[in-house]
Write a protein that holds these residues in place. Sequence first.
Motif, mmCIF file in Angstrom:
data_model
loop_
_atom_site.group_PDB
_atom_site.id
_atom_site.type_symbol
_atom_site.label_atom_id
_atom_site.label_comp_id
_atom_site.label_asym_id
_atom_site.label_seq_id
_atom_site.Cartn_x
_atom_site.Cartn_y
_atom_site.Cartn_z
ATOM 1 N N PHE A 39 4.971 -0.473 12.008
ATOM 2 C CA PHE A 39 6.370 -0.038 12.056
ATOM 3 C C PHE A 39 6.498 1.430 12.457
ATOM 4 O O PHE A 39 7.165 1.757 13.427
ATOM 5 N N LEU A 40 5.825 2.312 11.728
ATOM 6 C CA LEU A 40 5.932 3.740 12.020
ATOM 7 C C LEU A 40 4.866 4.215 13.003
ATOM 8 O O LEU A 40 4.908 5.334 13.472
ATOM 9 N N ARG A 41 3.922 3.367 13.307
ATOM 10 C CA ARG A 41 2.821 3.700 14.200
ATOM 11 C C ARG A 41 2.108 4.970 13.734
ATOM 12 O O ARG A 41 1.700 5.804 14.514
ATOM 13 N N SER A 42 1.992 5.095 12.427
ATOM 14 C CA SER A 42 1.343 6.267 11.855
ATOM 15 C C SER A 42 -0.039 5.891 11.356
ATOM 16 O O SER A 42 -0.359 4.717 11.171
ATOM 17 N N GLY A 43 -0.857 6.905 11.131
ATOM 18 C CA GLY A 43 -2.224 6.671 10.712
ATOM 19 C C GLY A 43 -2.327 6.137 9.302
ATOM 20 O O GLY A 43 -1.665 6.602 8.380
ATOM 21 N N ASN A 44 -3.144 5.148 9.154
ATOM 22 C CA ASN A 44 -3.497 4.586 7.856
ATOM 23 C C ASN A 44 -5.011 4.596 7.742
ATOM 24 O O ASN A 44 -5.718 4.793 8.722
ATOM 25 N N THR A 45 -5.489 4.350 6.553
ATOM 26 C CA THR A 45 -6.902 4.167 6.323
ATOM 27 C C THR A 45 -7.072 2.846 5.594
ATOM 28 O O THR A 45 -6.318 2.546 4.667
ATOM 29 N N THR A 46 -8.037 2.063 6.026
ATOM 30 C CA THR A 46 -8.350 0.808 5.358
ATOM 31 C C THR A 46 -9.692 0.959 4.670
ATOM 32 O O THR A 46 -10.682 1.306 5.304
ATOM 33 N N PHE A 47 -9.706 0.750 3.359
ATOM 34 C CA PHE A 47 -10.943 0.763 2.588
ATOM 35 C C PHE A 47 -11.395 -0.679 2.377
ATOM 36 O O PHE A 47 -10.583 -1.547 2.065
ATOM 37 N N ILE A 48 -12.684 -0.908 2.551
ATOM 38 C CA ILE A 48 -13.269 -2.215 2.259
ATOM 39 C C ILE A 48 -14.342 -1.989 1.201
ATOM 40 O O ILE A 48 -15.194 -1.110 1.347
ATOM 41 N N CYS A 49 -14.297 -2.794 0.142
ATOM 42 C CA CYS A 49 -15.233 -2.589 -0.963
ATOM 43 C C CYS A 49 -15.535 -3.921 -1.642
ATOM 44 O O CYS A 49 -14.620 -4.713 -1.897
ATOM 45 N N GLY A 50 -16.808 -4.162 -1.932
ATOM 46 C CA GLY A 50 -17.200 -5.300 -2.749
ATOM 47 C C GLY A 50 -17.132 -4.889 -4.210
ATOM 48 O O GLY A 50 -17.644 -3.838 -4.590
ATOM 49 N N VAL A 51 -16.474 -5.714 -5.025
ATOM 50 C CA VAL A 51 -16.234 -5.358 -6.420
ATOM 51 C C VAL A 51 -16.523 -6.569 -7.301
ATOM 52 O O VAL A 51 -16.191 -7.697 -6.940
ATOM 53 N N THR A 52 -17.125 -6.322 -8.454
ATOM 54 C CA THR A 52 -17.324 -7.407 -9.420
ATOM 55 C C THR A 52 -16.004 -7.689 -10.128
ATOM 56 O O THR A 52 -15.128 -6.822 -10.214
ATOM 57 N N ASP A 53 -15.878 -8.906 -10.663
ATOM 58 C CA ASP A 53 -14.654 -9.257 -11.394
ATOM 59 C C ASP A 53 -14.394 -8.278 -12.533
ATOM 60 O O ASP A 53 -13.255 -7.899 -12.783
ATOM 61 N N GLY A 54 -15.451 -7.838 -13.205
ATOM 62 C CA GLY A 54 -15.306 -6.946 -14.355
ATOM 63 C C GLY A 54 -14.761 -5.571 -14.002
ATOM 64 O O GLY A 54 -14.120 -4.923 -14.830
ATOM 65 N N ARG A 55 -15.015 -5.108 -12.780
ATOM 66 C CA ARG A 55 -14.557 -3.768 -12.375
ATOM 67 C C ARG A 55 -13.300 -3.801 -11.504
ATOM 68 O O ARG A 55 -12.777 -2.758 -11.143
#
Length: 110
Positions: A39-55
Amino acid sequence: MTLDKLVMAIIQDEDASYLMDVLSTKGFSITKLASTGGFLRSGNTTFICGVTDGRLPEFVEVIEKKCQSRKQIASVNAMSENESFAPQPVEVTVGGANIFILNVDQFYRI
């Protein structure tokens, strides 16, 4: 290591460095990708992370605390009467986060 979830969090660039520092300090390993909002064509950052259910609750809580929504004025192209595009100032909500949580069936670190 067992990872139960793959988390993809899309956040505004302004929040990325600080959030990455906090998550890293808490022991989360993160892959950071540059992305652009539609929509705004502005910069974003995408984080990808593997996480356990507990955390998972801890991970989401950190994002909620560090990525607050805020208002800003943005120029959005809109049709005017003569059918040309003219930038119009509009107040929009930015910040916050979009978080996608996916189940992980298998994980290999090679």
